[in-house]
Design an enzyme around this catalytic site. Structure first.
Site, PDB file in Angstrom:
ATOM      1  CE  LYS A  77      -7.932  43.771 -18.779  1.00 27.73           C
ATOM      2  NZ  LYS A  77      -8.689  43.378 -19.967  1.00 27.73           N
ATOM      3  CG  ASP A  78      -9.643  39.874 -10.366  1.00 26.11           C
ATOM      4  OD1 ASP A  78     -10.604  40.116  -9.618  1.00 26.11           O
ATOM      5  OD2 ASP A  78      -8.872  38.922 -10.201  1.00 26.11           O
TER       6      ASP A  78
END
Length: 362
Positions: A77-78
């Site tokens: 995830k970013d």
């Protein structure tokens, strides 16, 4: 995004500010699992922002005094986002650390391991008999805010409605290629090194994760190029003779002729045209579709990636050319546009944004 071979279909937004804050990009994992409440794997649902998945794994490893390899997660995830993500920790004999994870995180704020703007907050915990593996989550739900949007609102609304009904090109997003596309350069170096060695490819265990990133980068780059060329030539959602089709929501693939039944199934989203993820092994495409693949694969700039993927022995596979956002809704607040939608595992929200226009993070 042209360096990543991304070709927008019909962009309507000329510019917009994106990811000014972590709350401008919110993503939540959706699982379809019935937890058994037993076993030695502690699953934690964690809210995080301004930290990436690998950093959370390191903190969980330190807290539980277990190896990072005993920690599972479904997807990366970013960092520059607010994300809700599951992790699993193999806790021998279910013996939890004496200090609670919340207290452990507070210590990390106190000793400046975590900055004030970095958030790690456990929201739910449950015991389960199995480790969490990559790609386990069913979907991701996104809330994305675009600010100072430039473009005609009616045209943008019409395009979003079209996306809701017809989907977008299923590109691999820029996250796959690293900051400023650095993974592409590193993949070229990686393949050049192994191709210069006459010995079979046998990676060290410590290099497996890094090498898998380069392999994924190469396959994704070739897929994006094939998809972009099909869009340019008018065959994005129009089948070619010999195309491979994917049964929606499954891994089922088949190659068939083009008739009214196939066209109706495509129109109803029961099936999708599937594009090649290049690798070793037999390709399923035939006739015109195979010829188009060959033409693109023979481009000089793809040669090192193609040769490298054959050397490492990764197998050819297929990916739908079309991505259908689910539960897509949108709302305007002056020049701010908020989008909400869900994507299946493997879909990139940036592919939806690319279909709207050239939208880049601030």
């Amino acid at each position: 995004m042209n360096e990543l071979n991304i070709q927008p279909l019909n962009p309507a937004i000329s510019s917009a500010k994106f990811k000014q804050t972590a709350d401008d990009f919110v993503v939540k994992e959706i699982l379809d699992i019935e937890f058994d409440g037993t076993g030695e794997h502690l699953w934690l649902f964690i809210k995080k922002s301004h930290v990436n998945t690998a950093f959370v794994v390191k903190l969980l490893s330190d807290w539980a005094n277990i190896k990072p390899s005993d920690i599972g997660f479904s997807g990366l995830k970013d960092r520059h986002a607010t994300t809700y993500q599951w992790f699993s920790l193999r806790i021998p004999q279910k013996t939890l650390p004496q200090i609670a994870f919340n207290d452990f995180i507070q210590i990390k704020y106190d000793d400046k391991t975590l900055n004030d703007n970095e958030c790690i907050e456990p929201l739910q915990s449950v015991w389960h008999g199995k480790k969490l593996h990559r790609g386990t989550h069913k979907a991701n739900h996104f809330i994305i805010k675009l600010k100072e949007v430039m473009g005609d609102k009616n045209t943008i609304d019409t395009l979003i409605q079209q996306i809701k009904q017809c989907g977008v090109p299923n590109y691999f997003g820029e996250q796959r290629f690293g900051n400023d596309g650095n993974n592409i350069i590193n993949a070229q170096r990686f393949f050049a090194k192994i191709l210069a060695n006459n010995k079979p490819y046998k990676p060290h265990k410590k290099d497996l994760n890094k090498n898998s990133i380069y392999i994924s980068t190469a396959k994704s780059l070739i897929f994006n190029k094939l998809l972009s060329e099909r869009i340019t030539r008018g065959y994005y959602d129009t089948p070619l003779m010999g195309d491979v089709f994917n049964l929606a929501g499954t891994g089922s693939l088949f190659c068939d002729g083009i008739d009214d039944v196939i066209l109706q199934r495509l129109a109803s989203h029961d099936i999708h045209i599937a594009g090649l993820m290049f690798g070793a092994g037999r390709r399923l495409s035939r006739d015109d579709a195979y010829a188009l693949e060959e033409e693109i694969l023979n481009l000089p700039q793809l040669q090192i990636f193609k040769d490298g993927l054959i050397k490492v022995g990764t197998q050819a596979s297929y990916r739908p050319l079309r991505l259908l956002p689910q539960e897509l809704i949108w709302q305007w607040d002056k020049d701010c546009l908020t989008l909400q939608f869900a994507l299946p595992t493997g879909g990139f929200a940036t592919s939806v944004l690319s279909a709207l226009g050239d939208i880049r993070a601030c």
